[in-house]
Design an enzyme around this catalytic site. Sequence first.
Site, PDB file in Angstrom:
ATOM      1  N   SER A  48      41.159  47.576  32.172  1.00  0.00           N
ATOM      2  CA  SER A  48      40.428  48.481  33.052  1.00  0.00           C
ATOM      3  C   SER A  48      41.314  49.624  33.516  1.00  0.00           C
ATOM      4  O   SER A  48      42.531  49.470  33.667  1.00  0.00           O
ATOM      5  CB  SER A  48      39.921  47.720  34.271  1.00  0.00           C
ATOM      6  OG  SER A  48      39.373  48.595  35.230  1.00  0.00           O
ATOM      7  N   TYR A  74      40.787  43.091  41.726  1.00  0.00           N
ATOM      8  CA  TYR A  74      40.286  43.232  40.358  1.00  0.00           C
ATOM      9  C   TYR A  74      41.286  43.980  39.485  1.00  0.00           C
ATOM     10  O   TYR A  74      41.662  43.520  38.400  1.00  0.00           O
ATOM     11  CB  TYR A  74      38.947  43.963  40.360  1.00  0.00           C
ATOM     12  CG  TYR A  74      38.510  44.382  38.983  1.00  0.00           C
ATOM     13  CD1 TYR A  74      38.111  43.441  38.036  1.00  0.00           C
ATOM     14  CD2 TYR A  74      38.504  45.730  38.609  1.00  0.00           C
ATOM     15  CE1 TYR A  74      37.725  43.825  36.762  1.00  0.00           C
ATOM     16  CE2 TYR A  74      38.122  46.116  37.346  1.00  0.00           C
ATOM     17  CZ  TYR A  74      37.728  45.166  36.421  1.00  0.00           C
ATOM     18  OH  TYR A  74      37.361  45.555  35.156  1.00  0.00           O
ATOM     19  N   LYS A 130      43.571  42.508  36.248  1.00  0.00           N
ATOM     20  CA  LYS A 130      43.576  43.066  34.901  1.00  0.00           C
ATOM     21  C   LYS A 130      45.001  43.399  34.457  1.00  0.00           C
ATOM     22  O   LYS A 130      45.371  43.196  33.286  1.00  0.00           O
ATOM     23  CB  LYS A 130      42.690  44.311  34.834  1.00  0.00           C
ATOM     24  CG  LYS A 130      41.212  44.012  34.857  1.00  0.00           C
ATOM     25  CD  LYS A 130      40.778  43.251  33.612  1.00  0.00           C
ATOM     26  CE  LYS A 130      39.279  43.099  33.516  1.00  0.00           C
ATOM     27  NZ  LYS A 130      38.850  42.398  32.288  1.00  0.00           N
TER      28      LYS A 130
END
Length: 322
Positions: A117, A141, A145
């Site tokens: 991402s 998040y 990643k």
Amino acid sequence: MTWLVTGGAGYIGAHVVRALTEAGIEAVVIDDLSSGHREFVTGGVRFLEGTILDGELVLETLQRHHVEGVIHVAGFKYAGVSVERPLHTYSQNVEGTRVLLAAMQQAGVGRIVFSSSAAVYGNTDRDLVTEDTPKNPTSPYGESKLIGEWLLRDQGVAAGLAHTSLRYFNVVGSGYPDVYDTSPHNLFPLVFDSLVAGRTPRINGDDYPTPDGTNVRDYLHVSDLALAHVAAAQALVEGRPLEPAYNLGSGEGASVRQIMEAMARVTGVDFTPEIAARRPGDPARIVASGELAARDLGWRMRHSLDEMVASAWSARTAAAES
């Protein structure tokens, strides 16, 4: 040749599965259906309902189906919600990736394409993000990643794992009328749901340091993203040298306000969006160069902004009518 697609019943994963099939590559899917849909997986594709946290299931799938590579899409992907649910995010994204890699090593599967991402970069003052831009994620998040990329790197050193990670941005549009974004947090479905229900769409924050005050992002069509995953998988099979990570970006970007204007244009629904508070963990601007991906993977943006909106709206309205 068979590739395992984790999260292959989701919006992005289902497009990847279909792109593999259209390229003549067999696919098998593991998905726990927490955000995916069984009907997104076409009839000829083998589907197993389960989580990648189940190492025995992953190992059995890799061995039974003679898998030679994995495209790892599964994960908890909501940056804003991850601020409120960090432990869940790390369980799904970090522990899930670790379990997957352990099963791959045990099964002798040595290739993986990881859906990473742009969130790994966090806020940056660079006009154009490149792969070596410093990583400073602003949400659990994004952190999860980045840790996933580290896990691949370390397995490459320890076990010879061939890998690459694709850092992508806001994924929109639809390549098929029966596959569409059902996320309760992503911009396009939120706006479409509002329009269908007769509500006024809203913008989360208009006080960012950008030209019109709203977030600026790279928006890419999901079919273009799926083709990049297939190209990376094929490159790994052929043994071509790849970078550890690639940005899939337009180099230009669009603001949320520009997206709203395109939606009004395409749908024919005239509206003025409401302004709401910022979402936690949202960077002001992320626009990336896709030059390395163009060089090694044949990456390019094949759809205009209006085409992205039109394909997404078409699939959304078709779903509402079915």
